[in-house]
Design an enzyme around this catalytic site. Structure first.
Site, PDB file in Angstrom:
ATOM      1  N   THR A 117      32.386  40.942  30.879  1.00 22.78           N
ATOM      2  CA  THR A 117      31.884  42.424  30.932  1.00 22.78           C
ATOM      3  C   THR A 117      31.839  42.898  32.336  1.00 22.78           C
ATOM      4  O   THR A 117      32.409  41.911  33.137  1.00 22.78           O
ATOM      5  CB  THR A 117      30.249  42.287  31.174  1.00 22.78           C
ATOM      6  OG1 THR A 117      29.912  41.022  31.854  1.00 22.78           O
ATOM      7  CG2 THR A 117      29.686  42.355  29.403  1.00 22.78           C
ATOM      8  N   GLY A 118      31.978  43.826  32.360  1.00 22.27           N
ATOM      9  CA  GLY A 118      33.070  44.596  34.360  1.00 22.27           C
ATOM     10  C   GLY A 118      34.174  44.350  34.022  1.00 22.27           C
ATOM     11  O   GLY A 118      34.085  44.228  35.298  1.00 22.27           O
ATOM     12  N   THR A 121      37.243  45.878  33.489  1.00 21.40           N
ATOM     13  CA  THR A 121      37.848  46.939  33.824  1.00 21.40           C
ATOM     14  C   THR A 121      38.445  47.052  34.902  1.00 21.40           C
ATOM     15  O   THR A 121      39.759  47.739  35.021  1.00 21.40           O
ATOM     16  CB  THR A 121      37.340  48.761  33.328  1.00 21.40           C
ATOM     17  OG1 THR A 121      36.421  48.472  34.283  1.00 21.40           O
ATOM     18  CG2 THR A 121      36.848  48.728  31.830  1.00 21.40           C
ATOM     19  N   TYR A 161      20.169  41.751  44.780  1.00 18.95           N
ATOM     20  CA  TYR A 161      21.305  41.497  44.372  1.00 18.95           C
ATOM     21  C   TYR A 161      21.105  39.989  45.303  1.00 18.95           C
ATOM     22  O   TYR A 161      21.820  39.126  44.291  1.00 18.95           O
ATOM     23  CB  TYR A 161      22.559  42.216  45.382  1.00 18.95           C
ATOM     24  CG  TYR A 161      23.856  41.284  44.871  1.00 18.95           C
ATOM     25  CD1 TYR A 161      24.209  41.377  43.414  1.00 18.95           C
ATOM     26  CD2 TYR A 161      24.449  40.775  45.621  1.00 18.95           C
ATOM     27  CE1 TYR A 161      25.441  41.167  43.032  1.00 18.95           C
ATOM     28  CE2 TYR A 161      25.513  40.182  44.901  1.00 18.95           C
ATOM     29  CZ  TYR A 161      26.205  40.568  44.062  1.00 18.95           C
ATOM     30  OH  TYR A 161      27.577  39.902  43.693  1.00 18.95           O
ATOM     31  N   GLY A 165      38.643  44.720  39.327  1.00 19.88           N
ATOM     32  CA  GLY A 165      38.265  43.906  40.362  1.00 19.88           C
ATOM     33  C   GLY A 165      37.931  42.490  39.515  1.00 19.88           C
ATOM     34  O   GLY A 165      38.756  42.343  38.543  1.00 19.88           O
ATOM     35  N   GLY A 170      36.674  41.047  37.266  1.00 20.09           N
ATOM     36  CA  GLY A 170      36.757  40.896  36.084  1.00 20.09           C
ATOM     37  C   GLY A 170      37.832  41.794  34.949  1.00 20.09           C
ATOM     38  O   GLY A 170      38.329  41.174  33.718  1.00 20.09           O
ATOM     39  N   SER A 210      27.019  34.527  43.072  1.00 15.97           N
ATOM     40  CA  SER A 210      27.499  35.034  43.773  1.00 15.97           C
ATOM     41  C   SER A 210      27.446  34.355  45.021  1.00 15.97           C
ATOM     42  O   SER A 210      26.139  33.030  44.770  1.00 15.97           O
ATOM     43  CB  SER A 210      27.301  36.047  44.704  1.00 15.97           C
ATOM     44  OG  SER A 210      27.338  36.757  46.146  1.00 15.97           O
TER      45      SER A 210
END
Length: 262
Positions: free
Chosen positions: A17-18, A20, A154, A22, A24, A140
């Site tokens: 996921t994510g 596309t 976050y 960085g 990911g 994180s």
């Protein structure tokens, strides 16, 4: 036991996921290199599409987005072997607790905690039925080192993700599914580079001075720089491979020494 690192994920189906940009994207590329069939999901089409990687457009912060991904993968591929819950975002304003609305809290929790929960719930029954599978939760270091001035929701969401990941591992590892958490520190992505440019422009300083200011805000990075996306991806590639077959229920911190406690 002998392993062919270039083909060790042959016949495996993986979702990032994510995936596309960085870290990911780096993870997706690393799994593809290891021979996996790779699917990525994000809200928007990748800027540089790769015809070797399958793309599903979806907003995972919404239940209907996660449901779309689960249904499309089951329909097209029949199963999922590796799930890398990499999606994460913090778009809340600075200023501490007083400036944050319920809507901002909700959006952050949906993206960083509930999206992985829903995807796990969608794919775990198949993994358990097959008696195998790997789930990686990308958390994180803010779960341990929160920056309340700007990323309070976050950090709270990622702390919840770490706790949930451990609990899930205790439940499903006896059924053949490994669950692991990877908690990076600062990663030098394109977004990070743009952030440094903004800091440099607003302060009138150099990019190097902007980079130092970010590291200082984190309490320093003993390694002296942010992580590269490929460094995080390489470790994730190891964790999902047969070489890590006995690893489960553990959080791994990749932060260049940023967190000062054990």
């Amino acid at each position: 036991m002998d392993f062919n690192f270039e083909n060790e994920l042959k016949d495996k189906i993986a979702l990032v996921t994510g995936g596309t940009k960085g870290a990911g994207k780096a993870i997706a590329d690393r799994l593809l290199k290891a021979g996996a069939t790779v699917i990525v999901t994000a809200r928007n089409q990748p800027e540089e599409p790769d015809d070797k990687i399958h793309f599903i457009a979806a907003d995972l912060s919404k239940p209907e987005g996660t449901q779309k991904v689960v249904e499309e993968i089951h329909k097209q591929f029949g199963r999922l072997d590796i799930l890398v819950n990499n999606l994460g975002a913090s778009e809340t304003p600075g200023g501490g607790f007083a400036v944050l609305t319920d809507e901002q809290w909700e959006e952050t929790l949906q993206t960083n905690l509930l999206a992985p929960v829903r995807l796990d719930r969608g794919f775990l029954p198949g993994m358990i039925e097959n008696g195998k599978g790997v789930i990686i939760h990308i958390a994180s270091i803010q779960a341990k080192l929160p920056l309340y001035e700007s990323t309070l929701p976050y950090a709270a969401a990622k702390a919840g993700l770490v706790n949930y990941s451990k609990s899930l591992s205790n439940e499903v590892t006896p059924k053949g599914v490994r669950v692991l958490t990877v908690s990076p520190g600062w990663i030098m992505t394109t977004s990070s580079e743009r952030m440094l440019e903004r800091i440099s422009a607003s302060s009138g300083g150099t990019i190097e001075e902007a980079e130092k200011s970010v590291m200082d805000a984190l309490g320093g990075i003993p390694f002296g720089r942010a992580a590269r996306p490929e460094e995080v991806a390489e470790f994730v590639g190891f964790l999902v491979s047969p070489r890590a077959a006995y690893l489960t229920g553990t959080e791994y911190i990749i932060d260049g020494g940023t967190v000062r406690t054990i």
